[in-house]
Design an enzyme around this catalytic site. Structure first.
Site, PDB file in Angstrom:
ATOM      1  N   ASP A  82       0.823  -1.213   0.000  1.00  0.00           N
ATOM      2  CA  ASP A  82       0.000   0.000   0.000  1.00  0.00           C
ATOM      3  C   ASP A  82       0.854   1.259   0.000  1.00  0.00           C
ATOM      4  OD1 ASP A  82      -1.079  -2.286   1.246  1.00  0.00           O
ATOM      5  OD2 ASP A  82      -2.634  -1.161   2.269  1.00  0.00           O
ATOM      6  N   ALA A  83       2.017   1.163   0.636  1.00  0.00           N
ATOM      7  CA  ALA A  83       2.894   2.326   0.775  1.00  0.00           C
ATOM      8  C   ALA A  83       3.317   2.892  -0.569  1.00  0.00           C
ATOM      9  CB  ALA A  83       4.129   1.950   1.589  1.00  0.00           C
TER      10      ALA A  83
END
Length: 303
Positions: A82-83
């Protein structure tokens, strides 16, 4: 921010200006954590509209400090997939705003550290984090989370939008993006959407709207920018958009959004969260571009 320009709706940008002023244009308190950097995307977009240095000064100061922090070989800065949406577009936009190449170089180095850890070169999908490398769905296939991969594809699109055409590693991003696009398109459901577990759709009762919206956004973006073949991907985008709007309910709620998590899971049709709505607005902005310019390709930035 996308809706503010696409609708257009000035009060949406006004609300974001209020947020920036309230927070003194600061990022979150954790120096390294990507989630605390994500709001910088909004700050930098507002800076592009208003050119007030105060809007990006705290982000620049924090990133300058972060670049002096040595890498932890045991745990990458962006250790979960997700980062790659939360942080890299901020770094790329800061490069665009300042012309300082070190921001793009940092982003580039960290992106490929994470990719080398989490990207499956056979499946052309990202594991959520290293703890999922050996996990499997009920049908025995590898476990790939829809929203996690949606975050990544949207992140690639937003990075490429700011990256110069002649940047040395740009072809690697384009290749990874095309690989993921082809794989994701092949997994689209009959209803136009994707389940929360990408390789075991039968195990999940409902389609998952947030991951699906990120896929529609990123695929539409690729068609708009001439990176994805229009004839191949336009039907995928159209079918996906129809699926998304079918989950706007009578009360105006956008539903079927999986709660905060790190892996596929179950939820109710009424389940609704802001990140899913945000993904929907991004998707809508790109689908609108397709509708407004049906045969045109939006030129990519070259400087």
């Amino acid at each position: 921010m996308a809706a503010a320009k696409t609708l257009p709706e000035a009060r949406y940008e006004g609300a974001m200006l209020e947020v920036g002023n309230k927070l003194d244009w600061k990022l979150g308190p954790r120096l390294i954590h990507a989630d605390d950097q994500a709001i910088g995307q909004t700050y930098l977009e507002l800076y592009g509209d208003h050119h007030e240095a105060r809007m990006i000064a705290p982000t620049r100061n924090q990133f300058d400090a972060l670049m002096k922090t040595p890498d932890d070989l045991e745990k990458p800065v962006w250790w979960w997939c997700d980062a790659l949406f939360m942080a890299p577009p901020v770094w790329a936009r800061l490069y665009r705003a300042t012309g300082e190449k070190s921001y793009l170089a940092y982003m580039d180095r960290e992106w490929w550290i994470t990719s080398n850890l989490l990207y499956d070169p056979q499946e052309h999908l990202f594991f959520r984090d290293a703890s999922y490398l050996q996990k499997h769905e009920a049908n025995g296939k590898k476990l790939f989370w829809s929203r996690g991969n949606g975050w990544v594809m949207a992140g690639v699109a937003r990075v490429l939008e700011e990256m110069p055409e002649n940047y040395p590693t740009r072809p690697k991003y384009v290749e990874q993006y095309r690989q993921m696009a082809a794989r994701v398109a092949s997994l689209q459901g009959a209803d136009g959407l994707w389940r929360s577990g990408l390789l075991d759709a039968d195990a999940y009762l409902l389609p998952e709207v947030s991951g699906s919206a990120f896929f529609v956004y990123s695929l539409a973006w690729g068609v708009n920018h001439g990176i994805l073949d229009r004839a191949t991907y336009l039907p995928v985008v159209q079918k996906g958009w129809q699926g998304l709007v079918s989950h706007i309910y009578v009360d105006g709620r956008l539903g079927s959004i999986q709660p905060i998590g790190a892996a596929p899971g179950d939820f109710k049709p009424s389940s609704s969260y802001v990140y899913g709505v945000g993904a929907f607005l991004l998707a809508g902005s790109e689908v609108d571009r397709l509708a407004q310019r049906p045969s045109a390709i939006i030129s990519a930035k070259t400087h």
